[in-house]
Enzyme design. Structure first.
Site, PDB file in Angstrom:
ATOM      1  N   HIS A 197      -2.735  -8.270  -7.083  1.00  0.00           N
ATOM      2  CA  HIS A 197      -2.128  -7.850  -5.800  1.00  0.00           C
ATOM      3  C   HIS A 197      -1.624  -9.083  -5.047  1.00  0.00           C
ATOM      4  O   HIS A 197      -2.071  -9.388  -3.935  1.00  0.00           O
ATOM      5  CB  HIS A 197      -3.173  -7.102  -4.957  1.00  0.00           C
ATOM      6  CG  HIS A 197      -2.641  -5.894  -4.273  1.00  0.00           C
ATOM      7  ND1 HIS A 197      -2.555  -5.774  -2.907  1.00  0.00           N
ATOM      8  CD2 HIS A 197      -2.158  -4.724  -4.768  1.00  0.00           C
ATOM      9  CE1 HIS A 197      -2.060  -4.595  -2.583  1.00  0.00           C
ATOM     10  NE2 HIS A 197      -1.801  -3.939  -3.704  1.00  0.00           N
ATOM     11  N   ASP A 201       2.864  -7.127   0.782  1.00  0.00           N
ATOM     12  CA  ASP A 201       3.483  -5.815   0.669  1.00  0.00           C
ATOM     13  C   ASP A 201       4.441  -5.845  -0.518  1.00  0.00           C
ATOM     14  O   ASP A 201       4.938  -6.910  -0.902  1.00  0.00           O
ATOM     15  CB  ASP A 201       4.250  -5.482   1.956  1.00  0.00           C
ATOM     16  CG  ASP A 201       4.717  -4.031   2.003  1.00  0.00           C
ATOM     17  OD1 ASP A 201       4.201  -3.213   1.206  1.00  0.00           O
ATOM     18  OD2 ASP A 201       5.602  -3.718   2.828  1.00  0.00           O
ATOM     19  N   GLY A 202       4.692  -4.686  -1.116  1.00  0.00           N
ATOM     20  CA  GLY A 202       5.671  -4.610  -2.189  1.00  0.00           C
ATOM     21  C   GLY A 202       5.114  -4.771  -3.587  1.00  0.00           C
ATOM     22  O   GLY A 202       5.884  -4.855  -4.550  1.00  0.00           O
ATOM     23  N   ASN A 203       3.792  -4.790  -3.741  1.00  0.00           N
ATOM     24  CA  ASN A 203       3.202  -5.027  -5.059  1.00  0.00           C
ATOM     25  C   ASN A 203       3.572  -3.946  -6.079  1.00  0.00           C
ATOM     26  O   ASN A 203       3.896  -4.249  -7.229  1.00  0.00           O
ATOM     27  CB  ASN A 203       1.676  -5.122  -4.935  1.00  0.00           C
ATOM     28  CG  ASN A 203       1.238  -6.356  -4.186  1.00  0.00           C
ATOM     29  OD1 ASN A 203       1.224  -7.452  -4.722  1.00  0.00           O
ATOM     30  ND2 ASN A 203       0.871  -6.173  -2.920  1.00  0.00           N
ATOM     31  N   GLY A 204       3.521  -2.680  -5.658  1.00  0.00           N
ATOM     32  CA  GLY A 204       3.845  -1.596  -6.577  1.00  0.00           C
ATOM     33  C   GLY A 204       5.285  -1.653  -7.037  1.00  0.00           C
ATOM     34  O   GLY A 204       5.582  -1.474  -8.228  1.00  0.00           O
ATOM     35  N   ARG A 205       6.199  -1.912  -6.107  1.00  0.00           N
ATOM     36  CA  ARG A 205       7.610  -1.960  -6.474  1.00  0.00           C
ATOM     37  C   ARG A 205       7.920  -3.142  -7.393  1.00  0.00           C
ATOM     38  O   ARG A 205       8.691  -3.015  -8.352  1.00  0.00           O
ATOM     39  CB  ARG A 205       8.478  -2.014  -5.209  1.00  0.00           C
ATOM     40  CG  ARG A 205       8.655  -0.656  -4.549  1.00  0.00           C
ATOM     41  CD  ARG A 205       9.246  -0.761  -3.156  1.00  0.00           C
ATOM     42  NE  ARG A 205       8.265  -1.254  -2.195  1.00  0.00           N
ATOM     43  CZ  ARG A 205       8.531  -1.518  -0.926  1.00  0.00           C
ATOM     44  NH1 ARG A 205       9.770  -1.354  -0.470  1.00  0.00           N
ATOM     45  NH2 ARG A 205       7.589  -1.934  -0.114  1.00  0.00           N
ATOM     46  N   ILE A 206       7.301  -4.291  -7.122  1.00  0.00           N
ATOM     47  CA  ILE A 206       7.507  -5.449  -7.994  1.00  0.00           C
ATOM     48  C   ILE A 206       6.959  -5.152  -9.385  1.00  0.00           C
ATOM     49  O   ILE A 206       7.591  -5.473 -10.399  1.00  0.00           O
ATOM     50  CB  ILE A 206       6.839  -6.699  -7.401  1.00  0.00           C
ATOM     51  CG1 ILE A 206       7.532  -7.115  -6.098  1.00  0.00           C
ATOM     52  CG2 ILE A 206       6.853  -7.850  -8.408  1.00  0.00           C
ATOM     53  CD1 ILE A 206       8.998  -7.462  -6.253  1.00  0.00           C
ATOM     54  N   ALA A 207       5.796  -4.507  -9.452  1.00  0.00           N
ATOM     55  CA  ALA A 207       5.203  -4.182 -10.758  1.00  0.00           C
ATOM     56  C   ALA A 207       6.086  -3.219 -11.533  1.00  0.00           C
ATOM     57  O   ALA A 207       6.287  -3.375 -12.743  1.00  0.00           O
ATOM     58  CB  ALA A 207       3.806  -3.603 -10.573  1.00  0.00           C
ATOM     59  N   ARG A 208       6.638  -2.213 -10.856  1.00  0.00           N
ATOM     60  CA  ARG A 208       7.485  -1.251 -11.563  1.00  0.00           C
ATOM     61  C   ARG A 208       8.807  -1.877 -12.001  1.00  0.00           C
ATOM     62  O   ARG A 208       9.339  -1.557 -13.069  1.00  0.00           O
ATOM     63  CB  ARG A 208       7.714  -0.012 -10.682  1.00  0.00           C
ATOM     64  CG  ARG A 208       6.454   0.841 -10.543  1.00  0.00           C
ATOM     65  CD  ARG A 208       6.736   2.142  -9.840  1.00  0.00           C
ATOM     66  NE  ARG A 208       7.037   1.985  -8.424  1.00  0.00           N
ATOM     67  CZ  ARG A 208       6.129   1.899  -7.458  1.00  0.00           C
ATOM     68  NH1 ARG A 208       4.829   1.930  -7.759  1.00  0.00           N
ATOM     69  NH2 ARG A 208       6.485   1.782  -6.192  1.00  0.00           N
TER      70      ARG A 208
END
Length: 355
Positions: A197, A201-208
């Site tokens: 993590h 902010d933005g961890n999910g979007r960067i991962a996807r």
């Protein structure tokens, strides 16, 4: 990082169901070159459509929604530069990050790439982008009664730069060694980056976003033609549950990766299935109206939307689909449920058509 400390012990024995999914994925990759040679126009159309779906869906998972669909598409296609809200700014940011990965030569994966993608994600906002988190954080779940509970405690901020660098180095070494399937290694990378993590902010979007990049780097380009982010959005509960199940004991090196890797490989295998279906539909003999009719009567869900038909039968216009729907309606083969862009259609039992 944690998942790469003992790969032989962690993923040395692959469950049978995942072996099957990896076989489907590898078969799909082998078909990509054939489609590129024989159906370049179809792939261009699928790519344009998947791009819009991916940017919209990955943003919506995090609550970033532009209600006006046509305006959202104009932003994604760079037809407007005036961004009126925070959601529009972040939608444009994910567009920029996604386009960078698909259009620029970023290889190999490195720390600078992650920071650059994060900078692009927030470039249209007043929030700082392109920097790792400065304070420790917690991943929490909001419960229906308004309370919250800690789901996971990520890597502390002070250790984040080392953790990211270590993960990337281990991943690249594992890819280079060639001893484990690259799709499994990509899945472990995504699991670890989400557990680290690294950003405020933005961890999910960067991962996807980086998921598509890692897969493309290894020759699995299905995310260019079928939106993986859309599939994640449609299975959000399973997505988050799989991540949760594979984070227990992560800090101690005792996490079970298979719930997440099962979801991850199924996601990609299903995308290749959709890819093959759409290619087959485009090759089906007959007029466009005949192809639409065959899809609605034989392959579409019992209740469906016009957009789903458009996605399943590439190369046809909405007007052509509407003509077929009206024909089938007059034959009492389908009936509309509502009006407007969100209207659904229901396929009627064959007995009604013969009454």
């Amino acid at each position: 990082m944690k998942s790469f400390a003992d790969l032989d012990g962690l993923i040395g024995r692959v469950p049978g169901r995942i072996v099957t999914q990896l076989g489907t994925i590898d078969f799909g990759r082998g078909s990509e070159a054939l489609y590129r040679d024989q159906m370049p126009g179809l792939l261009m159309e699928l790519s344009d459509r998947a791009r819009v779906q991916s940017i919209t869906a990955s943003s919506a998972i995090e609550g970033v929604v532009v209600p006006d669909v046509s305006r959202a598409e104009r932003i994604i296609n760079r037809l407007t530069t005036v961004l009126r809200s925070r959601s529009e700014q972040e939608l444009a940011g994910y567009r920029d990050a996604q386009d960078y990965l698909f259009r620029e030569d970023w290889r190999p994966v490195n720390t600078g790439l992650l920071l650059h993608l994060h900078k692009l994600l927030f470039a249209h906002t007043a929030s700082p982008g392109g920097v790792f988190k400065a304070e420790d954080d917690l991943v929490v779940d909001r419960l229906p009664d308004g309370s919250s509970q800690v789901r996971f405690k990520p890597v502390p901020a002070a250790r984040t730069p080392f953790a990211v660098t270590d993960l990337i180095d281990r991943y690249r070494d594992a890819i280079g060694a060639g001893e484990h399937h690259s799709v499994l290694l990509a899945g472990l990378f995504i699991l670890d980056i989400l557990d680290i993590h690294p950003f405020e902010d933005g961890n999910g979007r960067i991962a996807r976003a980086i998921t598509n990049a890692l897969l493309m780097d290894q020759g699995y380009s299905v995310g260019r033609y079928v939106s993986l982010e859309q599939s994640v959005a449609e299975s959000a509960d399973a997505y988050y549950q799989a991540l949760l199940d594979s984070t227990h004991g992560w800090h101690a090196g005792e996490a079970d990766p298979w719930p997440w890797l099962g979801y991850f490989t199924r996601l990609i295998a299903d995308a290749y299935g959709v890819f093959a279906d759409r290619a087959a539909a485009a090759k089906t003999p007959g007029t466009k109206q005949e192809r639409i009719r065959a899809h609605i009567l034989s392959h579409a869900p019992a209740t469906f939307r016009l957009a789903e038909v458009r996605a399943a039968v590439p190369g046809v216009s909405d007007q052509t689909i509407r003509i077929v729907l009206e024909q089938l309606k007059s034959e009492r083969r389908v009936q509309p449920d509502g009006t407007g862009r969100g209207a659904t259609w229901t396929r009627l039992p064959n007995s009604l058509a013969s009454e």
